[in-house]
Design an enzyme around this catalytic site. Structure first.
Site, PDB file in Angstrom:
ATOM      1  N   CYS A 251       0.799  -1.222   0.000  1.00 46.42           N
ATOM      2  CA  CYS A 251       0.000   0.000   0.000  1.00 46.42           C
ATOM      3  C   CYS A 251       0.835   1.277   0.000  1.00 46.42           C
ATOM      4  O   CYS A 251       0.293   2.357  -0.254  1.00 46.42           O
ATOM      5  CB  CYS A 251      -0.923   0.008   1.224  1.00 46.42           C
ATOM      6  SG  CYS A 251      -2.134  -1.325   1.219  1.00 46.42           S
ATOM      7  N   HIS A 330      12.387   1.113   5.340  1.00 48.59           N
ATOM      8  CA  HIS A 330      12.196  -0.297   4.979  1.00 48.59           C
ATOM      9  C   HIS A 330      12.710  -1.179   6.108  1.00 48.59           C
ATOM     10  O   HIS A 330      13.886  -1.137   6.461  1.00 48.59           O
ATOM     11  CB  HIS A 330      12.936  -0.613   3.678  1.00 48.59           C
ATOM     12  CG  HIS A 330      12.376  -1.789   2.944  1.00 48.59           C
ATOM     13  ND1 HIS A 330      12.200  -3.025   3.518  1.00 48.59           N
ATOM     14  CD2 HIS A 330      11.930  -1.904   1.663  1.00 48.59           C
ATOM     15  CE1 HIS A 330      11.685  -3.860   2.634  1.00 48.59           C
ATOM     16  NE2 HIS A 330      11.513  -3.200   1.496  1.00 48.59           N
ATOM     17  N   HIS A 414      -2.129  19.586   6.926  1.00 49.31           N
ATOM     18  CA  HIS A 414      -3.082  18.539   6.573  1.00 49.31           C
ATOM     19  C   HIS A 414      -2.377  17.185   6.604  1.00 49.31           C
ATOM     20  O   HIS A 414      -1.195  17.079   6.276  1.00 49.31           O
ATOM     21  CB  HIS A 414      -3.683  18.794   5.187  1.00 49.31           C
ATOM     22  CG  HIS A 414      -4.269  20.158   5.033  1.00 49.31           C
ATOM     23  ND1 HIS A 414      -5.480  20.525   5.573  1.00 49.31           N
ATOM     24  CD2 HIS A 414      -3.780  21.262   4.406  1.00 49.31           C
ATOM     25  CE1 HIS A 414      -5.728  21.799   5.280  1.00 49.31           C
ATOM     26  NE2 HIS A 414      -4.713  22.260   4.577  1.00 49.31           N
ATOM     27  N   HIS A 418      -2.760   6.801   5.360  1.00 47.01           N
ATOM     28  CA  HIS A 418      -3.275   5.689   4.563  1.00 47.01           C
ATOM     29  C   HIS A 418      -4.480   5.038   5.239  1.00 47.01           C
ATOM     30  O   HIS A 418      -4.410   4.618   6.407  1.00 47.01           O
ATOM     31  CB  HIS A 418      -2.169   4.655   4.346  1.00 47.01           C
ATOM     32  CG  HIS A 418      -2.663   3.337   3.838  1.00 47.01           C
ATOM     33  ND1 HIS A 418      -3.440   3.219   2.710  1.00 47.01           N
ATOM     34  CD2 HIS A 418      -2.490   2.068   4.306  1.00 47.01           C
ATOM     35  CE1 HIS A 418      -3.718   1.934   2.511  1.00 47.01           C
ATOM     36  NE2 HIS A 418      -3.165   1.228   3.457  1.00 47.01           N
ATOM     37  N   HIS A 447     -14.443   5.086   4.903  1.00 49.48           N
ATOM     38  CA  HIS A 447     -15.891   4.847   4.937  1.00 49.48           C
ATOM     39  C   HIS A 447     -16.477   4.833   3.524  1.00 49.48           C
ATOM     40  O   HIS A 447     -17.299   3.962   3.200  1.00 49.48           O
ATOM     41  CB  HIS A 447     -16.567   5.939   5.773  1.00 49.48           C
ATOM     42  CG  HIS A 447     -18.054   5.776   5.891  1.00 49.48           C
ATOM     43  ND1 HIS A 447     -18.943   6.313   4.983  1.00 49.48           N
ATOM     44  CD2 HIS A 447     -18.810   5.126   6.816  1.00 49.48           C
ATOM     45  CE1 HIS A 447     -20.174   6.016   5.334  1.00 49.48           C
ATOM     46  NE2 HIS A 447     -20.123   5.293   6.441  1.00 49.48           N
ATOM     47  N   ASN A 451     -10.376   0.503   1.686  1.00 53.45           N
ATOM     48  CA  ASN A 451      -8.925   0.528   1.519  1.00 53.45           C
ATOM     49  C   ASN A 451      -8.622   0.298   0.037  1.00 53.45           C
ATOM     50  O   ASN A 451      -8.715  -0.820  -0.460  1.00 53.45           O
ATOM     51  CB  ASN A 451      -8.286  -0.559   2.382  1.00 53.45           C
ATOM     52  CG  ASN A 451      -6.768  -0.559   2.301  1.00 53.45           C
ATOM     53  OD1 ASN A 451      -6.180   0.104   1.460  1.00 53.45           O
ATOM     54  ND2 ASN A 451      -6.124  -1.297   3.182  1.00 53.45           N
TER      55      ASN A 451
END
Length: 519
Positions: A251, A330, A414, A418, A447, A451
């Site tokens: 992702c 990572h 802002h 994710h 919502h 995802n």
């Protein structure tokens, strides 16, 4: 594809009154570690290393400014006297000229080209692909692949997921029985990628022939020819385009794709780069009964984005954002982190993505490393001094000294966290001491769209634009997690007061949000 959900799962079976009864318990006590209370000094050093790597440039700018000011204040007589002095001092002339040429050369060669985001587009699936909870559960039951325990488990996950009834699943999953064929998977990818790109080209008036760089990321679906080749074939891009296809990166691959495009834009001048971020569900739906592999079915939904970047200075005026920083972390060297989001087959040979119970703790560790590295690049000096002084005291004098928690709200206006799952959003809100409005875009994206993997951070940014919250000079922090395990951040600065993109994903529903979530 990878998921980030803070639920532990235990399924118990017992025989009662001559028939099986199923008990499923979902516990929400698996939380992110309190990462700001245990900071590793080496990651702070790494952040300052990024800062110091540009020290020469930072020093040259004021020196050149001082020289320019001094020269501008000289009258013709001063210039004449200077010339007479230099005329009889050849060594000084050569040394000064060499320093000037060297400094100018170093500055020009080390100064990175600015990367501008002209516009982006998020795919909005058609309404017939919506998957309300009752439809999702009815179809799951009709497939005949899930036992009662697995069906009840999926129902509990859906109730606690933070997803609404308007999310989308691909057409193949609406069929009874489902048809997860290669052809159906290609069709899903084409609909998402071409839908986002059509809208992007229409809104920017950029022609496909103008694109010099194409980066596509999709974690689990990597056909031959590649997804990037599918795009090139559809839009007839030029033959010398630099195209890249990133697979298996989870992702957070959207930030990685932007980072790759940024690096390429430092080499190839006066060009455009398109970054396409998507995921494919059709061939990656799990039809088994292993609980750790069922969670992605409940969270992942159809979505994708296309982003137009450039290094052209002529595009500065119409650009929405300027890329400020990208920090990548990572944790793949650690075995637990490497295996916490893992594609595998169950005991019956059915393929799916398994989520480890250690996922939240590993995500917290990756996040701690990432923000500790990012902090020196973005935090005000006052916050850095307070943080660094308490950290040194803790290391040298007293291990019980509580480190100062930097206020990241002073660095960013802002936050695009994710939308991997409700629990991660909750815990980041708590640990970073954010206000509900700072995580509103993430909650509402989860919502409304679920995802959508690497593209979710763009749906979140589109939400804030649709609300009219992005003002000139505002800084936006995009942060995403991915299999491997990775945590990546991108920082953008608004070039103007940003309006919502035409035909954006929130165009006909933004007035309904925010909605009150049932927790």
């Amino acid at each position: 594809m990878d998921g980030t959900v803070g639920s532990q799962f235990n399924a118990g079976r017992s025989g009662v009154s001559g028939g099986p009864s199923v008990g499923v318990q979902i516990q929400n006590d698996r939380r992110l570690p309190d990462f700001l209370q245990s900071v590793n000094l080496k990651y702070v050093k790494l952040g300052y290393h990024h800062l110091i790597s540009h020290l020469l440039t930072l020093c040259l700018i004021p020196i050149m400014a001082v020289i320019f000011v001094e020269v501008s204040q000289m009258n013709p007589n001063d210039i004449r006297q200077l010339w007479l002095q230099l005329k009889y001092n050849l060594v000084s002339v050569i040394v000064c000229s060499a320093i000037l040429v060297f400094g100018s050369t170093v500055y020009i060669m080390s100064r990175p080209l600015p990367v501008y985001l002209i516009d982006y587009s998020c795919y909005r699936p058609p309404d017939h692909l919506k998957a309300p909870f009752h439809t999702f559960m009815d179809h799951s039951k009709l497939t005949g692949d899930f036992d009662e325990s697995s069906l009840e488990f999926q129902r509990k996950i859906l109730q606690r997921s933070g997803l609404g009834d308007d999310t989308y699943v691909p057409d193949a999953m609406h069929q009874i029985p489902p048809v997860p064929s290669m052809a159906a998977a290609r069709d899903e990818s084409e609909q998402v990628m071409f839908g986002a790109l059509d809208n992007l080209f229409r809104n920017t008036s950029i022609k496909p022939k103008d694109i010099g760089i194409l980066v596509v990321n999709c974690s689990l679906f990597n056909p031959t020819p590649s997804l990037s080749a599918m795009i090139i074939n559809k839009y007839k891009f030029r033959v010398n385009i630099r195209s890249f296809n990133l697979g298996g990166m989870g992702c957070s691959a959207g930030v990685i794709a932007v980072d790759l495009a940024k690096d390429l834009l430092q080499i190839h001048r006066k060009t455009y780069a398109v970054v396409v971020s998507t995921e494919n569900i059709t061939q990656n739906w799990y039809f088994g009964n292993k609980k750790s592999m069922l969670i992605p079915n409940c969270l992942f939904r159809v979505g994708g984005s296309a982003v137009l970047l450039t290094n052209k200075s002529s595009e500065r005026r119409r650009a929405k954002y300027k890329l400020v920083h990208i920090v990548r972390t990572h944790k793949g060297a650690d075995d637990k982190a490497f295996q916490c989001v893992y594609q595998e087959q169950d005991e019956l040979g059915k393929t799916g993505v398994s989520l480890s119970k250690d996922l939240m703790a590993i995500a917290g560790g990756a996040l701690k490393t990432n923000i500790t590295t990012l902090g020196p690049l973005v935090l005000p000096v006052s916050e850095q001094l307070l943080f660094f002084s308490t950290l040194v005291l803790k290391k040298l004098l007293n291990k019980n000294v509580k480190p100062y928690i930097p206020d990241f709200k002073l660095a960013f206006d802002h936050f695009c966290i994710h939308a991997g799952g409700r629990a991660v959003i909750d815990e980041l809100e708590k640990n970073l001491e954010l206000m509900p409005i700072h995580v509103e875009a993430s909650r509402m994206t989860l919502h409304r769209f679920g995802n959508t993997s690497s593209s979710s951070i763009w749906y979140e940014l589109a939400y804030m634009e649709a609300k009219g919250r992005i003002r000139k000079g505002n800084r936006v922090w995009q942060i995403a997690f991915g299999s491997g395990f990775k945590c990546n951040s991108a920082v953008w600065q608004a070039m103007k007061n940003v309006k919502a993109t035409r035909d954006g994903p929130w165009e006909d529903c933004i007035d309904k949000y925010p909605v009150k979530l049932v927790l």
